[in-house]
Design an enzyme around this catalytic site. Structure first.
Site, PDB file in Angstrom:
ATOM      1  N   GLU A 285     -11.105 -10.503  32.209  1.00 10.14           N
ATOM      2  CA  GLU A 285     -10.136 -10.864  31.165  1.00 10.14           C
ATOM      3  C   GLU A 285     -10.814 -11.095  29.822  1.00 10.14           C
ATOM      4  O   GLU A 285     -10.209 -10.921  28.770  1.00 10.14           O
ATOM      5  CB  GLU A 285      -9.378 -12.141  31.562  1.00 10.14           C
ATOM      6  N   HIS A 306     -21.661  -2.081  55.176  1.00 11.10           N
ATOM      7  CA  HIS A 306     -21.079  -1.187  56.171  1.00 11.10           C
ATOM      8  C   HIS A 306     -19.767  -0.592  55.681  1.00 11.10           C
ATOM      9  O   HIS A 306     -19.010  -0.030  56.456  1.00 11.10           O
ATOM     10  CB  HIS A 306     -20.900  -1.947  57.485  1.00 11.10           C
ATOM     11  N   LYS A 420       4.326  -8.088  32.272  1.00 16.27           N
ATOM     12  CA  LYS A 420       5.392  -9.104  32.269  1.00 16.27           C
ATOM     13  C   LYS A 420       6.639  -8.551  31.590  1.00 16.27           C
ATOM     14  O   LYS A 420       7.756  -8.728  32.077  1.00 16.27           O
ATOM     15  CB  LYS A 420       4.929 -10.370  31.529  1.00 16.27           C
TER      16      LYS A 420
HETATM   17  O1  PA5 Z   1      -7.079 -17.047  31.931  1.00 17.94           O
HETATM   18  C1  PA5 Z   1      -5.896 -17.088  31.667  1.00 17.94           C
HETATM   19  O2  PA5 Z   1      -5.478 -17.517  30.598  1.00 17.94           O
HETATM   20  C2  PA5 Z   1      -4.854 -16.621  32.670  1.00 17.94           C
HETATM   21  O3  PA5 Z   1      -5.423 -16.071  33.812  1.00 17.94           O
HETATM   22  C3  PA5 Z   1      -3.981 -17.783  33.084  1.00 17.94           C
HETATM   23  O4  PA5 Z   1      -4.785 -18.780  33.653  1.00 17.94           O
HETATM   24  C4  PA5 Z   1      -2.907 -17.362  34.080  1.00 17.94           C
HETATM   25  O5  PA5 Z   1      -2.156 -16.319  33.550  1.00 17.94           O
HETATM   26  C5  PA5 Z   1      -1.998 -18.533  34.408  1.00 17.94           C
HETATM   27  O6  PA5 Z   1      -1.435 -19.028  33.248  1.00 17.94           O
HETATM   28  P1  PA5 Z   1      -0.721 -20.414  33.193  1.00 17.94           P
HETATM   29  O7  PA5 Z   1      -1.724 -21.473  33.498  1.00 17.94           O
HETATM   30  O8  PA5 Z   1      -0.200 -20.523  31.803  1.00 17.94           O
HETATM   31  O9  PA5 Z   1       0.369 -20.408  34.215  1.00 17.94           O
END
Ligand code: PA5
Length: 443
Positions: A285, A306, A420
């Site tokens: 990310e 394996h 989303k």
């Molecule tokens: O790193 C990030 O920002 C995302 O992976 C969020 O943690 C994830 O989308 C969950 O978001 P939230 O804590 O707002 O529900």
């Protein structure tokens, strides 16, 4: 730092002075908060800013949940899930669930998928146990945990009544915004705040990770202490050759520039598998944007030798491998001699399993290097809370430095919105009418 060492001798690289400078400059930018995404740098000094009182408050809340529940369900996804899951797996006995007369609560996770089977099986499985829940969402609006929480909240309210359910639910969310904050305030749930300047994937050392871990019985003070020591060991003034985070970040960028587009995080300890899952989110990310970034992958060895071993040894040469190597296992099992020796294993008699595992690791390392897969090795002394805390901060710091070297903002994630929008359009969410028509026409 004694608990963690980094060996880049099999990377095939010398790091040029210019890249060393780049890494140090990136590290300084993180500390001076002058770089991209600088409103999300709360994690940089987070370990050293956690007070003994904060840890005590988290432990006190964890103790309340432990006193009430045999099963604690942690609801969250991405950064609101993976950190706790990773540390918990690393710190737990692999077969702890089989222990009769357990004293620790069972920690389960929900809201990290939208599987009807998973959710239904979970709700069924906990029927015979006393239950509490920790619901975690920074935005407070994420669909997956919101669905799971709606169902688990209803189950708790039906079982215990509204007032007692409110004693069994803890919310971890933004200090002011989001549906979860509103709900927690209205229902009177105990609440912990995720700081504004700490993004989800950097939040494991906030209550997001610390409360579930304390509830599971993990020594969170030791975890934080490990992170604090690593914070100091990778500080802005630490010279390049002593700064493990700067070295790791610079080497992986040089490898990337050399065409190594995939990094495989490997470990020979199955209980580190979720550390790799957490690491994949952290790096994927943070770096995968603007058409750039190393693709983070992982294997658990020797099992995956394996399955993925053939590709790693001889497939397309765009890989490098980073191995988390554990020096001292916490347990000892010796291979016995066998009179008949039908399996031909007597040459190993008297050796510990860890010696065999170590020889596998060394043999694989050389085989992969010979096959054109550069190798980095992160040596950790042992798997304990202190070392895992240090490892977490090491990876976070290296990720920030690496993203800046790569030239991206490592602290945003604009790409996760695309799915989303489509999902909401397909589900006819109010406000998505036009998008809904357009996307349905494409199906
Ligand atoms: O790193 C990030 O920002 C995302 O992976 C969020 O943690 C994830 O989308 C969950 O978001 P939230 O804590 O707002 O529900």
């Amino acid at each position: 730092m004694k608990a963690i060492k980094l060996d880049i001798s099999k990377s095939g690289l010398q790091v040029p002075a210019e890249m060393q400078q780049k890494a140090l400059e990136a590290n300084r930018l993180l500390h001076t908060k002058m770089g991209a995404g600088n409103d999300f740098l709360g994690w940089v000094n987070l370990p050293s800013s956690i007070t003994a009182e904060e840890i005590a408050t988290i432990k006190a809340q964890a103790d309340k949940l432990r006193a009430k529940a045999e099963v604690i369900i942690c609801i969250g996804i991405g950064g609101s899930y993976l950190g706790a899951k990773a540390v918990l797996e690393a710190m737990s006995n692999s077969f702890g669930l089989l222990k009769k007369n357990r004293t620790e609560p069972i920690i389960l996770f929900a809201g990290q998928n939208i599987s009807e089977e998973y959710t239904s099986e979970l709700l069924e499985a906990v029927k015979e146990y006393s239950v509490a829940a920790i619901v975690i969402s920074k935005s407070g609006t994420t669909t997956e945990p919101a669905i799971a929480f709606r169902l688990i909240k209803a189950e708790l309210e039906q079982r215990y009544g509204k007032a007692e359910a409110a004693e069994r639910i803890v919310a971890i969310t933004d200090k002011a915004r989001g549906a979860l904050k509103t709900l927690a305030t209205n229902e009177g749930y105990p609440t912990f705040v995720i700081p504004d300047d700490v993004g989800g994937r950097f939040s494991v050392l906030t209550p997001v990770g610390l409360l579930p871990l304390a509830a599971a019985g993990v020594d969170i003070a030791a975890l934080v202490k490990g992170a604090q020591d690593m914070e100091q060991a990778t500080g802005a003034d630490v010279p390049y050759e002593e700064n493990l985070a700067a070295i790791y970040a610079s080497v992986r960028n040089l490898l990337y520039q050399d065409g190594k587009k995939i990094e495989i995080l490997a470990s020979y300890e199955p209980k580190l598998q979720y550390i790799a899952e957490w690491w994949k989110q952290l790096y994927g990310e943070s770096e995968g944007k603007q058409g750039k970034g190393i693709f983070p992958a992982s294997v658990t060895l020797t099992a995956d030798l394996h399955s993925m071993g053939q590709y790693i040894q001889e497939g397309e040469r765009q890989l490098f491998e980073t191995v988390i190597s554990v020096n001292e296992p916490a347990r000892k099992v010796v291979i016995e001699a066998d009179e008949q020796n039908l399996d031909g294993l007597n040459f190993m008699a008297g050796k510990r399993i860890s010696e065999v595992n170590r020889m596998a690791e060394l043999g694989v390392q050389l085989a992969h290097v010979d096959g054109g897969v550069p190798n980095l090795r992160i040596e950790i002394e042992k798997i304990d809370a202190y070392t895992i805390g240090a490892l977490i901060y090491f990876f976070e710091k290296a990720c920030g430095i690496s993203g800046y070297i790569l030239g991206v903002n490592p602290f945003d994630q604009p790409g996760v919105e695309a799915y989303k929008k489509n999902m909401f359009a397909l589900l006819d969410k109010p406000g998505y009418e036009e998008a809904s028509k357009a996307i349905k026409a494409r199906l």
